[in-house]
Every structure is written in structure tokens, then in C-alpha cells.
Design an enzyme around this catalytic site. Sequence first.
Site, PDB file in Angstrom:
ATOM      1  N   ASN A  10       0.871  -1.177   0.000  1.00 21.67           N
ATOM      2  CA  ASN A  10       0.000   0.000   0.000  1.00 21.67           C
ATOM      3  C   ASN A  10       0.910   1.228   0.000  1.00 21.67           C
ATOM      4  O   ASN A  10       1.526   1.531   1.018  1.00 21.67           O
ATOM      5  CB  ASN A  10      -0.882  -0.053   1.256  1.00 21.67           C
ATOM      6  CG  ASN A  10      -1.655   1.226   1.486  1.00 21.67           C
ATOM      7  OD1 ASN A  10      -1.734   2.088   0.603  1.00 21.67           O
ATOM      8  ND2 ASN A  10      -2.220   1.358   2.677  1.00 21.67           N
ATOM      9  N   TRP A  11       0.988   1.876  -1.133  1.00 16.75           N
ATOM     10  CA  TRP A  11       1.908   3.017  -1.249  1.00 16.75           C
ATOM     11  C   TRP A  11       1.380   4.274  -0.563  1.00 16.75           C
ATOM     12  O   TRP A  11       2.093   5.267  -0.454  1.00 16.75           O
ATOM     13  CB  TRP A  11       2.198   3.299  -2.736  1.00 16.75           C
ATOM     14  CG  TRP A  11       3.296   2.441  -3.300  1.00 16.75           C
ATOM     15  CD1 TRP A  11       3.674   1.197  -2.868  1.00 16.75           C
ATOM     16  CD2 TRP A  11       4.174   2.766  -4.385  1.00 16.75           C
ATOM     17  NE1 TRP A  11       4.726   0.738  -3.625  1.00 16.75           N
ATOM     18  CE2 TRP A  11       5.049   1.679  -4.567  1.00 16.75           C
ATOM     19  CE3 TRP A  11       4.292   3.874  -5.230  1.00 16.75           C
ATOM     20  CZ2 TRP A  11       6.040   1.668  -5.542  1.00 16.75           C
ATOM     21  CZ3 TRP A  11       5.278   3.861  -6.213  1.00 16.75           C
ATOM     22  CH2 TRP A  11       6.137   2.765  -6.362  1.00 16.75           C
ATOM     23  N   LYS A  12       0.109   4.251  -0.160  1.00 19.19           N
ATOM     24  CA  LYS A  12      -0.507   5.433   0.475  1.00 19.19           C
ATOM     25  C   LYS A  12      -0.290   6.667  -0.400  1.00 19.19           C
ATOM     26  O   LYS A  12      -0.286   6.541  -1.627  1.00 19.19           O
ATOM     27  CB  LYS A  12       0.042   5.600   1.897  1.00 19.19           C
ATOM     28  CG  LYS A  12      -0.081   4.301   2.703  1.00 19.19           C
ATOM     29  CD  LYS A  12       0.242   4.436   4.156  1.00 19.19           C
ATOM     30  CE  LYS A  12       0.061   3.082   4.834  1.00 19.19           C
ATOM     31  NZ  LYS A  12       0.321   3.127   6.265  1.00 19.19           N
ATOM     32  N   HIS A  97      -9.199   1.107   5.298  1.00 19.62           N
ATOM     33  CA  HIS A  97      -7.900   1.268   5.946  1.00 19.62           C
ATOM     34  C   HIS A  97      -8.060   2.197   7.149  1.00 19.62           C
ATOM     35  O   HIS A  97      -8.844   3.144   7.111  1.00 19.62           O
ATOM     36  CB  HIS A  97      -6.873   1.841   4.960  1.00 19.62           C
ATOM     37  CG  HIS A  97      -5.480   1.797   5.498  1.00 19.62           C
ATOM     38  ND1 HIS A  97      -5.020   2.728   6.400  1.00 19.62           N
ATOM     39  CD2 HIS A  97      -4.472   0.912   5.310  1.00 19.62           C
ATOM     40  CE1 HIS A  97      -3.772   2.406   6.727  1.00 19.62           C
ATOM     41  NE2 HIS A  97      -3.420   1.314   6.087  1.00 19.62           N
ATOM     42  N   GLU A  99      -6.382   4.552   8.199  1.00 18.72           N
ATOM     43  CA  GLU A  99      -6.156   5.975   7.906  1.00 18.72           C
ATOM     44  C   GLU A  99      -7.392   6.600   7.272  1.00 18.72           C
ATOM     45  O   GLU A  99      -7.674   7.779   7.491  1.00 18.72           O
ATOM     46  CB  GLU A  99      -4.907   6.124   7.013  1.00 18.72           C
ATOM     47  CG  GLU A  99      -3.643   5.868   7.826  1.00 18.72           C
ATOM     48  CD  GLU A  99      -2.465   5.320   7.034  1.00 18.72           C
ATOM     49  OE1 GLU A  99      -2.478   5.390   5.791  1.00 18.72           O
ATOM     50  OE2 GLU A  99      -1.530   4.813   7.678  1.00 18.72           O
ATOM     51  N   GLU A 168      -4.797  -5.026  10.787  1.00 16.14           N
ATOM     52  CA  GLU A 168      -3.722  -4.054  10.967  1.00 16.14           C
ATOM     53  C   GLU A 168      -3.934  -3.271  12.269  1.00 16.14           C
ATOM     54  O   GLU A 168      -4.737  -2.327  12.300  1.00 16.14           O
ATOM     55  CB  GLU A 168      -3.716  -3.052   9.805  1.00 16.14           C
ATOM     56  CG  GLU A 168      -3.502  -3.669   8.452  1.00 16.14           C
ATOM     57  CD  GLU A 168      -2.993  -2.652   7.449  1.00 16.14           C
ATOM     58  OE1 GLU A 168      -1.871  -2.841   6.958  1.00 16.14           O
ATOM     59  OE2 GLU A 168      -3.703  -1.666   7.198  1.00 16.14           O
ATOM     60  N   GLY A 174       3.317   1.987  10.703  1.00 20.23           N
ATOM     61  CA  GLY A 174       4.307   3.047  10.524  1.00 20.23           C
ATOM     62  C   GLY A 174       5.104   3.390  11.767  1.00 20.23           C
ATOM     63  O   GLY A 174       5.808   4.388  11.804  1.00 20.23           O
ATOM     64  N   SER A 214       4.038  -2.397  10.179  1.00 17.73           N
ATOM     65  CA  SER A 214       5.487  -2.499  10.364  1.00 17.73           C
ATOM     66  C   SER A 214       6.067  -3.843   9.936  1.00 17.73           C
ATOM     67  O   SER A 214       6.999  -4.345  10.565  1.00 17.73           O
ATOM     68  CB  SER A 214       5.871  -2.170  11.821  1.00 17.73           C
ATOM     69  OG  SER A 214       5.553  -0.817  12.120  1.00 17.73           O
ATOM     70  N   GLY A 235       3.022  -1.140   4.197  1.00 20.60           N
ATOM     71  CA  GLY A 235       3.059   0.271   3.834  1.00 20.60           C
ATOM     72  C   GLY A 235       4.467   0.689   3.466  1.00 20.60           C
ATOM     73  O   GLY A 235       4.949   0.472   2.355  1.00 20.60           O
ATOM     74  N   GLY A 236       5.178   1.284   4.425  1.00 19.86           N
ATOM     75  CA  GLY A 236       6.500   1.871   4.193  1.00 19.86           C
ATOM     76  C   GLY A 236       7.464   0.979   3.431  1.00 19.86           C
ATOM     77  O   GLY A 236       8.127   1.428   2.485  1.00 19.86           O
TER      78      GLY A 236
HETATM   79  P1  PGA Z   1       3.363   0.109   7.526  1.00 21.05           P
HETATM   80  O1  PGA Z   1       1.842   0.334   7.034  1.00 21.05           O
HETATM   81  O2  PGA Z   1       3.844  -1.164   6.863  1.00 21.05           O
HETATM   82  O3  PGA Z   1       4.093   1.325   7.046  1.00 21.05           O
HETATM   83  O4  PGA Z   1       3.322  -0.021   9.004  1.00 21.05           O
HETATM   84  C1  PGA Z   1       0.969  -0.745   6.901  1.00 21.05           C
HETATM   85  C2  PGA Z   1      -0.366  -0.278   6.344  1.00 21.05           C
HETATM   86  O5  PGA Z   1      -0.883   0.745   6.776  1.00 21.05           O
HETATM   87  O6  PGA Z   1      -0.928  -0.937   5.449  1.00 21.05           O
END
Ligand code: PGA
Length: 252
Positions: A10-12, A97, A99, A168, A174, A214, A235-236
Site C-alpha cells: 500500500n503506497w498510500k 484502511h 487511515e 492491521e 508506521g 510495520s 506500507g512503508g
Molecule cells: P506500515 O503500514 O507497513 O508502514 O506499518 C501498513 C499499512 O498501513 O498498510
Amino acid sequence: MAPRSLVAGNWKMNGVKSSVSELEALIQMVNDGDKADCDVLICPPATLVDRFVGVADGSLVNIGAQDCHTNTSGAHTGDIAANMVADLGAGYIIVGHSERRADHGETSDLVNNKAEAVLTENLTAIICVGETEAERKAGDTLKVVVADQLANSVPESATPENTIIAYEPVWAIGTGLTPTVDDVAEVHTAIRAALVERFGDGVGNGFAILYGGSVKPTNAKELMAADNVNGALVGGASLKATDFNGIIDAYR
Ligand code: PGA
């Protein structure tokens, strides 16, 4: 049938046209390296979905989107519809998600309607659930994640073929923090039990349940080996092809 595992990135809100070079590097690693026993997915921002679908065409890397509206068209400035994502040739849409739930006040009922919109277009919905730090500290993890979010966000028409669940924990996203493998297994096993109770044995056992929060090359193997974990939502560490490929290594 046992779930097919998925490693999803997920590149956000990251990535511009030149970021296609990371996708190209990833495709090379996934296509030309040792074959991984999992599906691979990248969900770039909506602005890049069209370009990424074109670049990934014919490769082992699938492309998806990060969100969609519940409607197919209309006066919803800034939103995109599931049929628009389907029109580009992308196969997946992430919905719910944390967020989106936090930044845009998305409720599980709304997420359910978004997932329904995804399924109507014959795309795969990745439905996210997860507790906050305060909810975990209060001992409410299973109540929030399973009894509330999972029960209300997954539509009646969900099947293992069209729906993937992603657990998650909000506090792990993150932050570099992850739950213990036992904690991950506990939540995933509770999610599995709820899916079996609702959809029956055969169907409930077929859903893939991803862990997210993470995930890194250094912890992926251990986390992916936990009970009822069928992949990762990253994510990251999905932004760099070498890191993401290091996570896919858990399935090689
Ligand atoms: P992260 O994000 O790997 O940067 O912790 C995961 C996500 O929100 O899908």
C-alpha cells in the site's frame, strides 16, 4: 480450499510518475527471481494506477487501488468509483484502511458499502480492520476487531474469491512496533473463527487474512508463519522494491 497467500503493498500518498522505476525493479525481481508461493500486489495512489497497470501487464505483479466511493458515478468531488478502477484493468481495491477510518470518519457500515461496490465490479476487496493502542490497552481488541469491525464491514456477498481481510493494529502502522507472533495468531484465529461461524466451514476457512503493521524483511518470515496469517499488507517497506522483495522472500 486453503487460502492463497498475498503480499500486498500500500503506497498510500507516495509516488509520482518517476516512481514507476521501483515497480519495474520489483517486477524484475518477482518475475526473474525464485518463484514465490503467493500473489503479489501493489496499490499506488489513484494517479498512478493506470500507468502501473500498463507497466505490470503480463507480469506476476498485480495492481490495485487504495479506496473507492460507494456509488458508480455522481457529484462526489475528488472521489473515484470502483468501476473506474475496473476500467483501468486493476484487480483489487483496499477499503476501510485505518487511515481512511481516522482521517475521513469512515464507519464500518460505509466500509461495507464500499466493499459491496468493489464486489459488484468483480474486483477483489481488501477489507481492513484493527484496534487502536487505547483499545488494546483496555483489553477490547477482539471486541473492536472481530465483533464490531469485521462483523459490520464484510458484506453478505463476500466470498474467498472476491474478499481478503487485513488485520492491521493501528498502533503498529508506521511505528516500527509489531504485536508478538502469539498476539497476531490470537487475533487472526479469532477472525477465522468468526468467518467460519458466519459463512460456514468450507467458505470461512477459504478467506485469506493478511497481517499489516510495520512488516519488514527482518520480521516477515516469523509473522507470516503465525497461525491463520495468509500474507501481509505492507506500507512503508513496499515503497522500495528491494525491501518489498525481501518480504516476499517469506514465501520462497
Ligand atoms: P506500515 O503500514 O507497513 O508502514 O506499518 C501498513 C499499512 O498501513 O498498510
